[in-house]
Structures are given as structure tokens and as C-alpha cells.
Design a protein around this motif. Sequence first.
Motif, short mmCIF file in Angstrom:
data_model
loop_
_atom_site.label_atom_id
_atom_site.label_comp_id
_atom_site.label_asym_id
_atom_site.label_seq_id
_atom_site.Cartn_x
_atom_site.Cartn_y
_atom_site.Cartn_z
N ARG A 35 0.80 -1.23 0.00
CA ARG A 35 0.00 0.00 0.00
C ARG A 35 0.83 1.28 0.00
NH1 ARG A 35 -5.41 -1.31 3.55
NH2 ARG A 35 -6.23 -2.81 2.05
N VAL A 36 2.09 1.18 -0.36
CA VAL A 36 2.90 2.38 -0.53
C VAL A 36 2.55 2.95 -1.90
CG1 VAL A 36 5.25 3.27 -0.83
CG2 VAL A 36 4.77 1.57 0.95
N GLN A 37 2.15 4.19 -1.91
CA GLN A 37 1.76 4.83 -3.16
C GLN A 37 3.00 5.19 -3.97
OE1 GLN A 37 -1.44 5.15 -4.24
NE2 GLN A 37 -1.84 3.89 -2.44
N PRO A 38 2.98 4.88 -5.27
CA PRO A 38 4.12 5.26 -6.10
C PRO A 38 4.26 6.78 -6.15
CG PRO A 38 2.43 4.10 -7.40
CD PRO A 38 1.92 4.23 -6.01
N VAL A 39 5.50 7.21 -6.23
CA VAL A 39 5.76 8.64 -6.34
C VAL A 39 5.82 9.02 -7.81
CG1 VAL A 39 7.01 8.78 -4.15
CG2 VAL A 39 8.26 8.29 -6.24
N PRO A 40 5.37 10.21 -8.16
CA PRO A 40 5.49 10.65 -9.56
C PRO A 40 6.98 10.73 -9.93
CG PRO A 40 4.16 12.20 -8.27
CD PRO A 40 4.74 11.21 -7.32
N VAL A 41 7.31 10.24 -11.09
CA VAL A 41 8.71 10.24 -11.52
C VAL A 41 8.83 10.86 -12.89
CG1 VAL A 41 9.36 8.21 -10.16
CG2 VAL A 41 8.54 7.91 -12.49
N SER A 42 10.03 11.34 -13.16
CA SER A 42 10.36 11.78 -14.51
C SER A 42 11.55 10.93 -14.95
CB SER A 42 10.71 13.27 -14.54
OG SER A 42 11.87 13.51 -13.78
N ALA A 43 11.52 10.54 -16.20
CA ALA A 43 12.58 9.69 -16.74
C ALA A 43 13.83 10.54 -16.96
CB ALA A 43 12.13 9.03 -18.03
N SER A 44 14.69 10.55 -15.96
CA SER A 44 15.88 11.38 -16.01
C SER A 44 17.00 10.72 -15.22
CB SER A 44 15.57 12.75 -15.41
OG SER A 44 16.74 13.47 -15.14
N LEU A 45 18.21 10.85 -15.72
CA LEU A 45 19.39 10.36 -15.01
C LEU A 45 19.64 11.16 -13.74
CD1 LEU A 45 21.85 9.85 -18.01
CD2 LEU A 45 20.44 8.12 -16.87
N ASP A 46 19.06 12.34 -13.65
CA ASP A 46 19.24 13.20 -12.49
C ASP A 46 18.14 13.05 -11.45
OD1 ASP A 46 21.57 14.39 -13.57
OD2 ASP A 46 20.35 15.73 -14.79
N SER A 47 17.20 12.15 -11.68
CA SER A 47 16.08 12.02 -10.76
C SER A 47 16.49 11.26 -9.50
CB SER A 47 14.91 11.30 -11.44
OG SER A 47 15.22 9.93 -11.62
N TRP A 73 11.33 3.59 -16.48
CA TRP A 73 11.22 2.99 -17.81
C TRP A 73 9.81 3.19 -18.37
CZ3 TRP A 73 8.20 -1.29 -19.29
CH2 TRP A 73 8.47 -1.79 -20.55
N GLN A 74 8.82 3.07 -17.52
CA GLN A 74 7.44 3.20 -17.98
C GLN A 74 7.12 4.59 -18.51
OE1 GLN A 74 5.25 1.88 -14.54
NE2 GLN A 74 5.30 -0.26 -15.18
N VAL A 75 7.80 5.62 -18.02
CA VAL A 75 7.52 6.98 -18.50
C VAL A 75 8.56 7.48 -19.50
CG1 VAL A 75 6.21 7.58 -16.42
CG2 VAL A 75 8.65 8.12 -16.53
N ALA A 76 9.62 6.70 -19.74
CA ALA A 76 10.63 7.09 -20.72
C ALA A 76 10.05 6.96 -22.13
CB ALA A 76 11.89 6.23 -20.58
N PRO A 81 17.24 6.02 -26.32
CA PRO A 81 18.37 5.37 -25.64
C PRO A 81 18.18 5.28 -24.13
CG PRO A 81 19.17 6.93 -27.29
CD PRO A 81 17.69 7.14 -27.17
N LEU A 82 17.54 6.27 -23.51
CA LEU A 82 17.31 6.21 -22.07
C LEU A 82 16.44 5.02 -21.72
CD1 LEU A 82 17.57 7.27 -19.20
CD2 LEU A 82 15.67 8.84 -19.68
N ARG A 83 15.42 4.77 -22.51
CA ARG A 83 14.55 3.63 -22.25
C ARG A 83 15.33 2.31 -22.37
NH1 ARG A 83 8.67 2.92 -22.18
NH2 ARG A 83 8.18 0.78 -22.76
N ALA A 84 16.21 2.21 -23.35
CA ALA A 84 17.04 1.01 -23.50
C ALA A 84 17.98 0.84 -22.31
CB ALA A 84 17.84 1.08 -24.81
N LEU A 85 18.56 1.94 -21.84
CA LEU A 85 19.44 1.88 -20.67
C LEU A 85 18.66 1.38 -19.45
CD1 LEU A 85 22.17 2.58 -19.22
CD2 LEU A 85 21.07 4.76 -18.66
N LEU A 86 17.49 1.95 -19.23
CA LEU A 86 16.69 1.54 -18.07
C LEU A 86 16.29 0.07 -18.16
CD1 LEU A 86 14.55 4.78 -17.79
CD2 LEU A 86 16.24 3.98 -16.12
N LYS A 87 15.91 -0.38 -19.35
CA LYS A 87 15.55 -1.80 -19.51
C LYS A 87 16.77 -2.68 -19.22
CE LYS A 87 12.65 -5.06 -20.60
NZ LYS A 87 11.43 -5.31 -19.84
N GLY A 88 17.95 -2.25 -19.66
CA GLY A 88 19.16 -3.00 -19.36
C GLY A 88 19.41 -3.09 -17.86
N LEU A 89 19.19 -2.00 -17.14
CA LEU A 89 19.37 -2.01 -15.69
C LEU A 89 18.32 -2.88 -14.99
CD1 LEU A 89 20.27 1.75 -15.10
CD2 LEU A 89 21.81 -0.23 -15.00
#
Length: 172
Positions: A35-47, A73-76, A81-89
Motif C-alpha cells: 500500500r505504498v503509493q508510487p511517487v510521480p517520476v520523470s525519466a531522467s538520469l538526475d532524478s 522505464w514506464q515513463v521514458a 536510448p534512455l529507455r534502452a538503458l533503463l531496460k538494461g538495468l
Amino acid sequence: MKRLRLLPHRSFPGYAYLPGRQPHPVRDPAGHSYRVQPVPVSASLDSDEFAWGHDLFNFGYYWEAHEAWEGLWQVAGRGTPLRALLKGLILLSAAGVKIREGKRTAAMRHAGRAAGLLRQLRIPHQPFSDALGMSPALLADLAEATASAPPILQVTAPGQPEPVFDFHLGTH
């Protein structure tokens, strides 16, 4: 090798989830993130969420790192390339879970898929190298090497995190 925290103010989960060994973190009422609510995220290396994934990964919370990076990854943007990096991680984190479970074939499959995605990032991606503390290609090599010759795991208390990779992701 000393592992440094990027977000030392954020508490690690109560346990490092391994399927079938602890309550499912989000589906079980006893789970550490139930029941922890997800936090809003932005697809960024600086997040903060990207940094949180680093902390979780570096300290052996692989399932949890997977979840942190999956939100990004879901919002990238699709096909970026960022989405590919996130999927790799994400896949590298899944390999960490499988290594901890003693499932070498599955670990090799996930690490191989992660390496394939990371090696596709051949064009100059200095921000990726800075964020990872190494080039995506080197991370791909290290991922495959660890999965093909997994470390001997220590006997730890149930739910205790255990880093299985002999590298850690750097700071950005």
C-alpha cells in the motif's frame, strides 16, 4: 570496495525480496511496500528515483532496484536510448535476483539480454557513462561475466541483502 549511498536520507526496505522466501513486497499485507503509493517520476538520469535504483542495486536489493527503475522505464519515451538503458538495468537487477536464488541459467539469460541492450548504446552516451560510473559496454561485459561465473554466496539471514556483483554503479 566501499559502496557509497547517493540518497543516505532514504531508508532501505526491511528486507531484500527473493521470490518465495519473504512476503511479496506489494501484494502481501506483510510486504515492505504494501500500500505504498508510487511517487510521480520523470525519466531522467538526475532524478532521485534513478539514484534510488543505484543505492538499492549497489547494496543488494535487486528486486527493489528493478521496481525503482521500472517506474522510470514506464515513463521514458519509446525507442529512446534512455529507455534502452533503463531496460538494461532492470534486466541486470533481475539477474541479481536469479543469482541470489541460485538459478544460474535464468541469471545468464537476464544478464545476456541486459548486455545486448547496453551494447546497443554505442553512440557517444557520456551522460550514461557518467551516471553508471562506467561505459554501458563495460557494464555489459561485467554483467555477463558475473552471471556466467556467479560468486559464492554467503549464508545470510533471511531477507538480508547481499551484493552479488563485484562492481557498483557510480555516481552521476
